[in-house]
Design an enzyme around this catalytic site. Structure first.
Site, PDB file in Angstrom:
ATOM      1  N   CYS A   2       0.637  -1.286   0.107  1.00 30.70           N
ATOM      2  CA  CYS A   2       0.239   0.039   0.243  1.00 30.70           C
ATOM      3  C   CYS A   2       0.872   1.837  -0.177  1.00 30.70           C
ATOM      4  O   CYS A   2       2.043   1.443   0.575  1.00 30.70           O
ATOM      5  CB  CYS A   2      -0.669   0.009   0.938  1.00 30.70           C
ATOM      6  SG  CYS A   2      -1.988  -0.838   0.871  1.00 30.70           S
ATOM      7  N   ARG A  27       4.376  -0.054  -4.363  1.00 28.62           N
ATOM      8  CA  ARG A  27       4.138  -1.004  -3.349  1.00 28.62           C
ATOM      9  C   ARG A  27       2.181  -1.716  -2.734  1.00 28.62           C
ATOM     10  O   ARG A  27       2.326  -2.044  -1.661  1.00 28.62           O
ATOM     11  CB  ARG A  27       3.952   0.254  -2.436  1.00 28.62           C
ATOM     12  CG  ARG A  27       5.287   1.136  -1.937  1.00 28.62           C
ATOM     13  CD  ARG A  27       4.964   2.057  -0.667  1.00 28.62           C
ATOM     14  NE  ARG A  27       4.703   1.826   0.735  1.00 28.62           N
ATOM     15  CZ  ARG A  27       5.643   1.748   0.717  1.00 28.62           C
ATOM     16  NH1 ARG A  27       7.112   2.054   0.582  1.00 28.62           N
ATOM     17  NH2 ARG A  27       4.913   1.260   2.123  1.00 28.62           N
ATOM     18  N   TRP A  77      -3.053  -3.471  -2.053  1.00 22.36           N
ATOM     19  CA  TRP A  77      -2.125  -4.007  -2.021  1.00 22.36           C
ATOM     20  C   TRP A  77      -3.318  -5.028  -0.711  1.00 22.36           C
ATOM     21  O   TRP A  77      -2.781  -4.699   0.322  1.00 22.36           O
ATOM     22  CB  TRP A  77      -1.260  -4.618  -1.501  1.00 22.36           C
ATOM     23  CG  TRP A  77      -0.755  -6.013  -1.498  1.00 22.36           C
ATOM     24  CD1 TRP A  77      -0.227  -6.209  -2.378  1.00 22.36           C
ATOM     25  CD2 TRP A  77      -0.313  -6.817  -0.602  1.00 22.36           C
ATOM     26  NE1 TRP A  77       0.368  -7.063  -2.227  1.00 22.36           N
ATOM     27  CE2 TRP A  77       0.151  -8.189  -0.796  1.00 22.36           C
ATOM     28  CE3 TRP A  77      -0.992  -6.745   1.237  1.00 22.36           C
ATOM     29  CZ2 TRP A  77       0.312  -9.213  -0.466  1.00 22.36           C
ATOM     30  CZ3 TRP A  77      -0.746  -7.827   1.705  1.00 22.36           C
ATOM     31  CH2 TRP A  77      -0.432  -9.118   1.399  1.00 22.36           C
ATOM     32  N   ASN A 103      -2.509   2.729   5.877  1.00 28.09           N
ATOM     33  CA  ASN A 103      -1.369   1.180   5.250  1.00 28.09           C
ATOM     34  C   ASN A 103      -1.587   0.767   6.766  1.00 28.09           C
ATOM     35  O   ASN A 103      -0.793   1.482   7.856  1.00 28.09           O
ATOM     36  CB  ASN A 103      -0.390   1.787   4.445  1.00 28.09           C
ATOM     37  CG  ASN A 103       0.528   1.049   4.163  1.00 28.09           C
ATOM     38  OD1 ASN A 103       0.880   0.128   4.577  1.00 28.09           O
ATOM     39  ND2 ASN A 103       2.193   1.679   3.829  1.00 28.09           N
ATOM     40  N   GLY A 104      -1.644  -0.402   6.551  1.00 31.69           N
ATOM     41  CA  GLY A 104      -1.204  -1.376   7.539  1.00 31.69           C
ATOM     42  C   GLY A 104      -2.303  -2.181   7.969  1.00 31.69           C
ATOM     43  O   GLY A 104      -3.083  -2.860   7.433  1.00 31.69           O
ATOM     44  N   GLU A 496      17.960 -18.085  -4.454  1.00 35.75           N
ATOM     45  CA  GLU A 496      17.160 -17.245  -4.964  1.00 35.75           C
ATOM     46  C   GLU A 496      16.511 -17.476  -6.169  1.00 35.75           C
ATOM     47  O   GLU A 496      16.650 -16.381  -6.888  1.00 35.75           O
ATOM     48  CB  GLU A 496      18.703 -16.190  -4.802  1.00 35.75           C
ATOM     49  CG  GLU A 496      18.666 -14.624  -5.668  1.00 35.75           C
ATOM     50  CD  GLU A 496      17.415 -13.576  -4.534  1.00 35.75           C
ATOM     51  OE1 GLU A 496      16.748 -14.622  -3.931  1.00 35.75           O
ATOM     52  OE2 GLU A 496      16.845 -12.998  -5.278  1.00 35.75           O
ATOM     53  N   LYS A 500      13.642 -15.550  -7.775  1.00 36.34           N
ATOM     54  CA  LYS A 500      13.172 -14.968  -8.998  1.00 36.34           C
ATOM     55  C   LYS A 500      12.012 -15.386 -10.132  1.00 36.34           C
ATOM     56  O   LYS A 500      11.295 -14.616 -10.273  1.00 36.34           O
ATOM     57  CB  LYS A 500      14.931 -14.772  -9.689  1.00 36.34           C
ATOM     58  CG  LYS A 500      15.692 -13.663  -9.199  1.00 36.34           C
ATOM     59  CD  LYS A 500      14.910 -12.575  -8.588  1.00 36.34           C
ATOM     60  CE  LYS A 500      14.853 -11.913  -7.106  1.00 36.34           C
ATOM     61  NZ  LYS A 500      15.204 -11.712  -5.418  1.00 36.34           N
ATOM     62  N   GLU A 503       8.686 -15.567  -8.571  1.00 34.90           N
ATOM     63  CA  GLU A 503       8.010 -14.274  -8.485  1.00 34.90           C
ATOM     64  C   GLU A 503       7.051 -13.654 -10.063  1.00 34.90           C
ATOM     65  O   GLU A 503       6.179 -13.033  -9.612  1.00 34.90           O
ATOM     66  CB  GLU A 503       8.646 -13.838  -7.658  1.00 34.90           C
ATOM     67  CG  GLU A 503       9.896 -13.147  -7.586  1.00 34.90           C
ATOM     68  CD  GLU A 503      10.343 -11.953  -6.580  1.00 34.90           C
ATOM     69  OE1 GLU A 503       9.497 -11.683  -5.187  1.00 34.90           O
ATOM     70  OE2 GLU A 503      11.564 -12.769  -6.293  1.00 34.90           O
ATOM     71  N   HIS A 519      17.162 -37.104  -1.938  1.00 34.89           N
ATOM     72  CA  HIS A 519      16.651 -36.995  -1.211  1.00 34.89           C
ATOM     73  C   HIS A 519      15.707 -37.251  -1.092  1.00 34.89           C
ATOM     74  O   HIS A 519      14.816 -37.130  -0.103  1.00 34.89           O
ATOM     75  CB  HIS A 519      17.473 -36.517   0.230  1.00 34.89           C
ATOM     76  CG  HIS A 519      18.982 -36.995   0.972  1.00 34.89           C
ATOM     77  ND1 HIS A 519      19.315 -38.709   1.382  1.00 34.89           N
ATOM     78  CD2 HIS A 519      19.478 -36.088   0.425  1.00 34.89           C
ATOM     79  CE1 HIS A 519      20.208 -38.162   1.532  1.00 34.89           C
ATOM     80  NE2 HIS A 519      20.922 -37.154   0.666  1.00 34.89           N
ATOM     81  N   LYS A 618       6.234  -4.463  -3.114  1.00 39.83           N
ATOM     82  CA  LYS A 618       7.511  -4.371  -2.375  1.00 39.83           C
ATOM     83  C   LYS A 618       8.177  -4.488  -1.530  1.00 39.83           C
ATOM     84  O   LYS A 618       9.386  -5.173  -1.035  1.00 39.83           O
ATOM     85  CB  LYS A 618       7.804  -2.443  -3.278  1.00 39.83           C
ATOM     86  CG  LYS A 618       9.823  -2.657  -3.176  1.00 39.83           C
ATOM     87  CD  LYS A 618      10.290  -3.378  -3.311  1.00 39.83           C
ATOM     88  CE  LYS A 618      11.975  -3.230  -3.894  1.00 39.83           C
ATOM     89  NZ  LYS A 618      12.585  -4.542  -3.981  1.00 39.83           N
TER      90      LYS A 618
HETATM   91  C1  F6R Z   1      11.915 -10.921  -3.206  1.00 44.86           C
HETATM   92  C2  F6R Z   1      11.761 -10.106  -2.429  1.00 44.86           C
HETATM   93  C3  F6R Z   1      11.981 -10.249  -1.081  1.00 44.86           C
HETATM   94  C4  F6R Z   1      12.041  -9.024  -0.201  1.00 44.86           C
HETATM   95  C5  F6R Z   1      11.611  -9.010   1.199  1.00 44.86           C
HETATM   96  C6  F6R Z   1      12.320  -8.267   1.775  1.00 44.86           C
HETATM   97  O1  F6R Z   1      12.563 -10.635  -5.290  1.00 44.86           O
HETATM   98  O2  F6R Z   1      11.728  -8.995  -3.180  1.00 44.86           O
HETATM   99  O3  F6R Z   1      12.061 -11.619  -0.973  1.00 44.86           O
HETATM  100  O4  F6R Z   1      13.462  -9.878  -0.081  1.00 44.86           O
HETATM  101  O5  F6R Z   1       9.767  -9.437   0.920  1.00 44.86           O
HETATM  102  O6  F6R Z   1      12.257  -7.438   1.494  1.00 44.86           O
HETATM  103  P1  F6R Z   1      13.226  -6.474   2.419  1.00 44.86           P
HETATM  104  O7  F6R Z   1      14.871  -6.815   2.296  1.00 44.86           O
HETATM  105  O8  F6R Z   1      13.155  -4.544   1.987  1.00 44.86           O
HETATM  106  O9  F6R Z   1      13.473  -6.503   3.852  1.00 44.86           O
END
Ligand code: F6R
Length: 623
Positions: A2, A27, A77, A103-104, A496, A500, A503, A519, A618
């Site tokens: 949000c 966001r 969001w 937001n919250g 990782e 990627k 997502e 396993h 984000k």
């Molecule tokens: C994946 C991604 C998320 C963030 C996670 C933590 O691409 O962006 O997994 O890494 O939400 O976010 P931060 O680093 O802002 O605490």
């Protein structure tokens, strides 16, 4: 998660609000809305499901907003209630005088709703936010009837304060009222809110990206603080109405850093920015000439760091993956017992924090609710709390005892890329900083610093293979299941790479230690399944080759990320992506780049929205 933007001043609010929303869209992006009060004191609201562009079209085509100098907007969001127009913010109180963006999460919204319904109030949405708007309206009426407001004090301020005393949960809010058409009230607890201070104007937003165009002077609100803003005056106080003197800070990032420039997507821009971002992370800290690390941000606690018995690295998602690499680095270079734990798990498992424990919170945004909660828990239990954070002035950065900023520049793409590599570089520097003061020789320290300083140029060579990676990915992008496998330092890289891909391209992918595959997960491998191996030369190379053989024997197709010039690997792989040779402990900085590009090209080939993947936001500011 949000985004809020609000304005009061002398400029026309609506275009400024919509532009601000576009900057905050990363966001959250399931619905959006805007509210303004015109000069005749009428409230006008527009809301739309979908992206900000839908809201903009609604305003431009038939539902224009009148000239006004105060207003607020929100990009959502969804937490409570589906992404529909009636659930979109702003929300009104029952009389339609007061509008609120939030937001919250209001955790006790159900009890409050029951109470307010009992008093005859109606609700038109399923949101927790509308309950807060109605509560403020109810208290506003009560206060006016009782006539308890001292002269010069805004009844809206008092009603907001009274309402916030009744809510449990988190909020960053902005509130306007048509009976006080020049007053903007904002408050925060647990969700970020920054006040941009201009000349006769204030721009309030969830993050600096929506402010930097208007002013670089900002006030960061702390939890339980609020501000009452008018074009020519402002006051900051706690929600208990204790006045506080505001600290005005200077924003670090420039407007251009938030722009897309010539890139088609923020994710690609940020992947390609990594060599520069890493150079910025290293600048003034990794002194190659003297072979030493200078970390001003943590120097006050050098003694505690050298004597630490245990380091706990914590974060979520990509930041947690960086922490896993950090775990190897700390044990390898600093020789301190280290663990990396999900912040969300640490917080609730009654963790043991003995004397000599250092907790390092890793976060790009510095606002992740789980990471913040873990940090507070660690501090409560007596740990020294450090931060490895990108967003300057963010909540986590301000709550740590000390920390190291990444200086990676703003990361806008929802999929984190440059933050990951800069987090690893920062953790490597921290490990060297401690290690050199414990058992590490000058020669070893110098070798790792030289290795770190070589990374930006080496990474540029990896980036040059973007087209080669695209042609590989195009052959596999219809496959719905992928595996990413690596050993040692490359196990977190495998995680990782899978994250990627999941997502942004919605392909199911799993990352795991290459040895773990046999396993159980080996049962997944069928004819033609793409399996990405991180198979660079290093201590476990031969073992990885054996794991590759096991996959090939079952029909899997191998995409190997391998060391430049390794002729052998071609015998075992359908496709090879080469990375320059580097010290084993620094290789993740190079091997993750092809995986970021695999995800990017796969998402493009599948027609996905790279920068705004479905269901994501984000900055995750709810637990
Ligand atoms: C994946 C991604 C998320 C963030 C996670 C933590 O691409 O962006 O997994 O890494 O939400 O976010 P931060 O680093 O802002 O605490």
């Amino acid at each position: 998660m949000c985004g809020i933007v609000a304005y009061v001043g002398r400029k026309i609010a609506q275009p400024l609000l919509v532009e601000g929303l576009k900057r905050l869209e990363y966001r959250g992006y399931d619905s959006a809305g805007v509210a303004v009060i015109d000069s005749a004191g009428n409230m006008h609201i527009r809301r739309a499901v979908g992206r900000i562009s839908v809201l903009e079209n609604t305003i431009q085509n038939g539902q224009a907003l009148p000239e006004s100098f105060i207003g607020m907007a929100h990009t959502r969001w969804a937490t409570h209630g589906a992404p529909t127009e009636c659930n979109a913010h702003p929300h009104l109180d029952n009389s339609g005088r007061i509008a609120l963006v939030h937001n919250g999460i209001i955790e006790n919204y159900a009890a409050l709703k029951k109470f307010l319904s009992g008093k005859g109030h109606q609700f038109s949405s399923q949101t927790d936010t509308e309950v807060l708007a109605v509560l403020i309206g109810d208290l506003y009426d009560e206060m006016k009837v009782q006539n308890h407001i001292p002269p010069g004090v805004s009844p809206l301020q008092r009603a907001v304060q009274a309402a916030l005393h009744q809510v449990e949960g988190t909020y960053g809010i902005a509130v306007i009222c048509k009976e006080e058409p020049d007053t903007l009230v904002v408050a925060r607890k647990g969700s970020p809110l920054i006040i941009g201070v201009g000349k006769d104007e204030y721009v309030v937003a969830s993050d600096a990206s929506a402010i930097v165009e208007h002013t670089t002077q900002v006030i960061y609100l702390n939890d339980n603080e609020m501000a009452i803003l008018k074009p020519d005056a402002f006051r900051t106080c706690t929600i208990d109405d204790i006045a506080i003197s505001p600290v005005v800070s200077q924003l670090e990032n420039k407007l251009e850093e938030y722009e897309l420039g010539d890139y088609p997507h923020y994710m690609l821009k940020e992947i390609f920015e990594q060599p520069t971002a890493i150079s910025n992370t290293l600048r003034g800290r990794a002194e190659q000439k003297d072979g030493r690390i200078v970390l001003g941000g943590v120097s006050k606690y050098t003694r505690e760091l050298i004597r630490a018995h245990r380091i706990i690295l914590t974060g979520q998602g990509t930041a947690w993956h960086a922490g896993l690499v950090g775990d190897y680095l700390m044990e390898d270079l600093a020789k301190i017992v280290t663990e990396c734990t999900y912040a969300s798990e640490f917080r609730y498992r009654n963790p043991i924090v003995e004397e000599g424990t250092v907790v390092v919170a890793i976060s790009q945004s510095g606002e992740t609710a789980d990471t913040l909660a873990a940090l507070r828990e660690a501090k409560e239990r007596g740990a020294l709390a450090l931060g490895v954070i990108n967003a300057v002035g963010s909540t986590i950065a301000r709550e740590t005892d000390a920390g190291i900023y990444l200086h990676a520049g703003p990361e806008i793409g929802v999929a984190s890329t440059k933050a990951f590599t800069c987090q690893i570089v920062t953790l490597a520097m921290l490990a060297l900083y401690i290690g050199r003061r414990r058992f590490m020789s000058q020669a070893q320290c110098q070798e790792v610093i030289d290795g770190l300083c070589a990374i930006p140029d080496q990474m540029t060579k990896v980036l040059e293979q973007s087209d080669h990676i695209r042609t590989i990915v195009e052959q596999f992008c219809e496959r719905e299941n992928w595996l990413f496998l690596g050993r040692g330092y490359h196990y977190p890289v495998a995680l990782e790479g899978a994250l990627k891909l999941k997502e942004i391209s919605y392909i199911h992918a799993e990352g795991m230690p290459a040895a773990e595959m046999k396993h159980g997960p080996i049962a997944l491998i069928n004819d033609g399944m793409p399996v990405v191996f991180i198979a660079t030369q290093g201590s476990q190379y031969d073992k990885v080759i054996s794991n590759i053989e096991e996959v090939r024997a079952r029909g899997g197709k191998i995409i190997a990320v391998a060391t430049e010039g390794d002729a052998n690997i071609h015998r075992y792989s359908e496709h090879v992506i080469e990375v320059p040779d580097a010290m084993e402990c620094l290789q993740p900085l190079l091997t993750v780049v092809p995986l970021q590009l695999i995800a990017y090209h796969a998402a493009l080939a599948r027609g996905c929205n790279v920068d705004k993947p479905r269901n994501l936001a984000k900055s995750v500011t709810v637990e």
